[in-house]
Write a protein that holds these residues in place. Sequence first.
Motif, PDB file in Angstrom:
ATOM      1  N   PHE A 258       0.826  -1.200   0.000  1.00 27.60           N
ATOM      2  CA  PHE A 258       0.000   0.000   0.000  1.00 27.60           C
ATOM      3  C   PHE A 258       0.862   1.253   0.000  1.00 27.60           C
ATOM      4  O   PHE A 258       0.495   2.271  -0.595  1.00 27.60           O
ATOM      5  N   SER A 259       2.020   1.194   0.653  1.00 24.63           N
ATOM      6  CA  SER A 259       2.938   2.328   0.627  1.00 24.63           C
ATOM      7  C   SER A 259       3.450   2.569  -0.785  1.00 24.63           C
ATOM      8  O   SER A 259       3.601   3.718  -1.219  1.00 24.63           O
ATOM      9  N   ASN A 260       3.702   1.480  -1.528  1.00 22.43           N
ATOM     10  CA  ASN A 260       4.126   1.620  -2.921  1.00 22.43           C
ATOM     11  C   ASN A 260       3.035   2.262  -3.766  1.00 22.43           C
ATOM     12  O   ASN A 260       3.311   3.097  -4.634  1.00 22.43           O
ATOM     13  N   ALA A 261       1.791   1.878  -3.496  1.00 17.24           N
ATOM     14  CA  ALA A 261       0.671   2.446  -4.243  1.00 17.24           C
ATOM     15  C   ALA A 261       0.517   3.932  -3.947  1.00 17.24           C
ATOM     16  O   ALA A 261       0.306   4.746  -4.853  1.00 17.24           O
ATOM     17  N   VAL A 262       0.622   4.291  -2.658  1.00 12.14           N
ATOM     18  CA  VAL A 262       0.504   5.702  -2.278  1.00 12.14           C
ATOM     19  C   VAL A 262       1.652   6.505  -2.880  1.00 12.14           C
ATOM     20  O   VAL A 262       1.456   7.623  -3.375  1.00 12.14           O
ATOM     21  N   HIS A 263       2.864   5.945  -2.850  1.00  5.54           N
ATOM     22  CA  HIS A 263       4.019   6.628  -3.433  1.00  5.54           C
ATOM     23  C   HIS A 263       3.802   6.840  -4.926  1.00  5.54           C
ATOM     24  O   HIS A 263       4.090   7.923  -5.467  1.00  5.54           O
ATOM     25  N   TYR A 264       3.304   5.816  -5.611  1.00  7.65           N
ATOM     26  CA  TYR A 264       3.057   5.947  -7.051  1.00  7.65           C
ATOM     27  C   TYR A 264       2.035   7.042  -7.327  1.00  7.65           C
ATOM     28  O   TYR A 264       2.190   7.831  -8.259  1.00  7.65           O
ATOM     29  N   SER A 265       1.002   7.111  -6.491  1.00 10.67           N
ATOM     30  CA  SER A 265      -0.054   8.097  -6.728  1.00 10.67           C
ATOM     31  C   SER A 265       0.466   9.522  -6.613  1.00 10.67           C
ATOM     32  O   SER A 265      -0.059  10.433  -7.244  1.00 10.67           O
ATOM     33  N   THR A 266       1.522   9.725  -5.790  1.00  7.27           N
ATOM     34  CA  THR A 266       2.090  11.071  -5.655  1.00  7.27           C
ATOM     35  C   THR A 266       2.958  11.434  -6.858  1.00  7.27           C
ATOM     36  O   THR A 266       3.223  12.614  -7.088  1.00  7.27           O
ATOM     37  N   GLN A 267       3.406  10.417  -7.605  1.00  7.21           N
ATOM     38  CA  GLN A 267       4.255  10.660  -8.769  1.00  7.21           C
ATOM     39  C   GLN A 267       3.469  10.608 -10.082  1.00  7.21           C
ATOM     40  O   GLN A 267       3.901  11.163 -11.091  1.00  7.21           O
ATOM     41  N   ASN A 268       2.341   9.953 -10.061  1.00  3.24           N
ATOM     42  CA  ASN A 268       1.559   9.745 -11.271  1.00  3.24           C
ATOM     43  C   ASN A 268       0.841  11.027 -11.668  1.00  3.24           C
ATOM     44  O   ASN A 268       0.220  11.695 -10.852  1.00  3.24           O
ATOM     45  N   GLY A 269       0.912  11.374 -12.924  1.00  2.74           N
ATOM     46  CA  GLY A 269       0.246  12.597 -13.381  1.00  2.74           C
ATOM     47  C   GLY A 269      -1.196  12.405 -13.757  1.00  2.74           C
ATOM     48  O   GLY A 269      -1.911  13.369 -14.046  1.00  2.74           O
ATOM     49  N   ASN A 270      -1.664  11.145 -13.764  1.00  2.00           N
ATOM     50  CA  ASN A 270      -3.035  10.866 -14.194  1.00  2.00           C
ATOM     51  C   ASN A 270      -3.773  10.073 -13.132  1.00  2.00           C
ATOM     52  O   ASN A 270      -3.797   8.838 -13.146  1.00  2.00           O
ATOM     53  N   GLU A 271      -4.407  10.792 -12.209  1.00  4.45           N
ATOM     54  CA  GLU A 271      -5.138  10.132 -11.123  1.00  4.45           C
ATOM     55  C   GLU A 271      -6.408   9.438 -11.596  1.00  4.45           C
ATOM     56  O   GLU A 271      -7.008   8.669 -10.852  1.00  4.45           O
ATOM     57  N   ARG A 272      -6.835   9.687 -12.817  1.00  2.00           N
ATOM     58  CA  ARG A 272      -8.033   9.006 -13.343  1.00  2.00           C
ATOM     59  C   ARG A 272      -7.688   7.663 -13.994  1.00  2.00           C
ATOM     60  O   ARG A 272      -8.570   6.985 -14.518  1.00  2.00           O
ATOM     61  N   GLU A 273      -6.435   7.272 -13.929  1.00  2.00           N
ATOM     62  CA  GLU A 273      -6.015   5.997 -14.504  1.00  2.00           C
ATOM     63  C   GLU A 273      -6.718   4.829 -13.807  1.00  2.00           C
ATOM     64  O   GLU A 273      -6.876   4.819 -12.595  1.00  2.00           O
ATOM     65  N   VAL A 274      -7.148   3.850 -14.598  1.00  2.00           N
ATOM     66  CA  VAL A 274      -7.822   2.665 -14.066  1.00  2.00           C
ATOM     67  C   VAL A 274      -6.929   1.452 -14.292  1.00  2.00           C
ATOM     68  O   VAL A 274      -6.452   1.208 -15.405  1.00  2.00           O
ATOM     69  N   PHE A 275      -6.707   0.684 -13.232  1.00  2.25           N
ATOM     70  CA  PHE A 275      -5.848  -0.489 -13.302  1.00  2.25           C
ATOM     71  C   PHE A 275      -6.687  -1.766 -13.334  1.00  2.25           C
ATOM     72  O   PHE A 275      -7.832  -1.790 -12.883  1.00  2.25           O
ATOM     73  N   ASP A 276      -6.078  -2.817 -13.860  1.00  7.41           N
ATOM     74  CA  ASP A 276      -6.741  -4.127 -13.937  1.00  7.41           C
ATOM     75  C   ASP A 276      -6.649  -4.796 -12.566  1.00  7.41           C
ATOM     76  O   ASP A 276      -5.871  -5.724 -12.364  1.00  7.41           O
ATOM     77  N   ILE A 277      -7.455  -4.314 -11.648  1.00  6.97           N
ATOM     78  CA  ILE A 277      -7.420  -4.793 -10.261  1.00  6.97           C
ATOM     79  C   ILE A 277      -8.816  -4.698  -9.680  1.00  6.97           C
ATOM     80  O   ILE A 277      -9.558  -3.751  -9.947  1.00  6.97           O
ATOM     81  N   ASP A 278      -9.213  -5.688  -8.901  1.00  2.45           N
ATOM     82  CA  ASP A 278     -10.547  -5.711  -8.303  1.00  2.45           C
ATOM     83  C   ASP A 278     -10.424  -6.085  -6.839  1.00  2.45           C
ATOM     84  O   ASP A 278     -10.066  -7.207  -6.505  1.00  2.45           O
ATOM     85  N   ILE A 279     -10.727  -5.141  -5.974  1.00  4.62           N
ATOM     86  CA  ILE A 279     -10.560  -5.337  -4.543  1.00  4.62           C
ATOM     87  C   ILE A 279     -11.492  -6.415  -3.989  1.00  4.62           C
ATOM     88  O   ILE A 279     -11.257  -6.965  -2.917  1.00  4.62           O
ATOM     89  N   SER A 280     -12.552  -6.743  -4.729  1.00  4.39           N
ATOM     90  CA  SER A 280     -13.491  -7.771  -4.267  1.00  4.39           C
ATOM     91  C   SER A 280     -13.161  -9.154  -4.817  1.00  4.39           C
ATOM     92  O   SER A 280     -13.808 -10.135  -4.471  1.00  4.39           O
ATOM     93  N   SER A 281     -12.132  -9.235  -5.650  1.00  3.35           N
ATOM     94  CA  SER A 281     -11.761 -10.509  -6.261  1.00  3.35           C
ATOM     95  C   SER A 281     -11.190 -11.480  -5.223  1.00  3.35           C
ATOM     96  O   SER A 281     -10.443 -11.077  -4.325  1.00  3.35           O
ATOM     97  N   PRO A 282     -11.492 -12.779  -5.332  1.00  2.00           N
ATOM     98  CA  PRO A 282     -10.916 -13.780  -4.420  1.00  2.00           C
ATOM     99  C   PRO A 282      -9.388 -13.832  -4.527  1.00  2.00           C
ATOM    100  O   PRO A 282      -8.713 -14.235  -3.578  1.00  2.00           O
ATOM    101  N   ASN A 283      -8.841 -13.403  -5.678  1.00  2.00           N
ATOM    102  CA  ASN A 283      -7.407 -13.442  -5.905  1.00  2.00           C
ATOM    103  C   ASN A 283      -6.768 -12.062  -5.779  1.00  2.00           C
ATOM    104  O   ASN A 283      -5.694 -11.820  -6.341  1.00  2.00           O
ATOM    105  N   PHE A 284      -7.418 -11.171  -5.037  1.00  2.00           N
ATOM    106  CA  PHE A 284      -6.934  -9.791  -4.978  1.00  2.00           C
ATOM    107  C   PHE A 284      -5.501  -9.689  -4.496  1.00  2.00           C
ATOM    108  O   PHE A 284      -4.702  -8.928  -5.053  1.00  2.00           O
ATOM    109  N   LYS A 285      -5.130 -10.422  -3.455  1.00  3.13           N
ATOM    110  CA  LYS A 285      -3.768 -10.326  -2.921  1.00  3.13           C
ATOM    111  C   LYS A 285      -2.727 -10.597  -3.992  1.00  3.13           C
ATOM    112  O   LYS A 285      -1.752  -9.838  -4.144  1.00  3.13           O
ATOM    113  N   GLU A 286      -2.919 -11.671  -4.740  1.00  2.00           N
ATOM    114  CA  GLU A 286      -1.969 -12.025  -5.785  1.00  2.00           C
ATOM    115  C   GLU A 286      -1.966 -10.979  -6.899  1.00  2.00           C
ATOM    116  O   GLU A 286      -0.904 -10.596  -7.420  1.00  2.00           O
TER     117      GLU A 286
END
Length: 336
Positions: A297-325
């Motif tokens: 999560f720290s890596n994600a927060v760090h990336y968000s401070t460097q990323n110029g496009n906060e509207r970017e959508v990633f191929d990730i689903d927090i409700s997925s059974p395989n979310f951790k992986e």
Amino acid sequence: MRRQDIDNAKRIDDCSKQAKEKANTCLHPGCNKKAINSHIMQKNGILSSISEDQHLWEFSIDHFTEELFVFNKKGINKIYTFFGFCNQHDTEIFRKIENRDGINLNDYESCLLLALRTACNEYRIKEVVINTQKCVLNNSNNTFLIMGLNEAIKQNKLGLKDISFQIDSMWKDLQNKTESFVFKYREIELIEFCLNSIFTYETSQEIQDYFTKYQKNMERTSDIFISLFPYNGKSVLLIGYHKEDEVKVKSYVNLFFEEDDKSLKQRLSSLILFNCEVWVCSDRMFKEKFQGIEKYFSNAVHYSTQNGNEREVFDIDISSPNFKEEFEKLINNNFL
């Protein structure tokens, strides 16, 4: 952690405590009474519906850890709270959304009150951050740190001004029975999660481009209020924005209501993981989704401070059974 880092962390922690102690006046216009510890969302009925043994997990900052961002388990009486309003105003103003009979999401004023609490919490957070930064500034002789803090304070004050515009409009709506905002909601399958945040529509790159072109800051940014909370066995997504911003943000907001559930969950997950910090989750969700991968999560927060496009959508689903992986793979492949 090095001794110098520990000293810096302690200085920040001490300044943060002082700033929080000062930020305790009721936010109702004209009221100078001391604020009580108010819940951002209804404790009985919403937070309690996903709590186990009256406890939830929150995402927060800890200056004494290398990761900086950590999860803490807290009792329902203390978690997801802020010093927003005195007892009188907290009781009187928000009675409609504290009603045990339920919240009418087709009622404009009810949606406005939910957004008002979100906005006031964000206001108080920025107020505390600014005062913390000022305190650290006054106790530092590091030239580079002083320059960075001065710029950070300047930017946070601009953010405070933008939030104040929204809050002032909300108070006027409540007083005059007007409708200055647009609110939309939809239901999705239950996620044991509660989010109340403000998302700035303009990306960091767009804000920088504007400054480069005009040599001045935007008059204000376009704020979008996003809430996701458990209600009657479902999760409710509630989004609102000021009507003055409708031309700019309407198409983007409509995506949240026109997409299928899979695309919506990816959009929401991207916001939650990379752009929003005010949220809590159930014990079960923490253990299934987040426990063991907290460092990412720290890596994600760090990336968000460097990323110029906060509207970017990633191929990730927090409700997925395989979310951790999926989350670990996303971080390792892109942000490390």
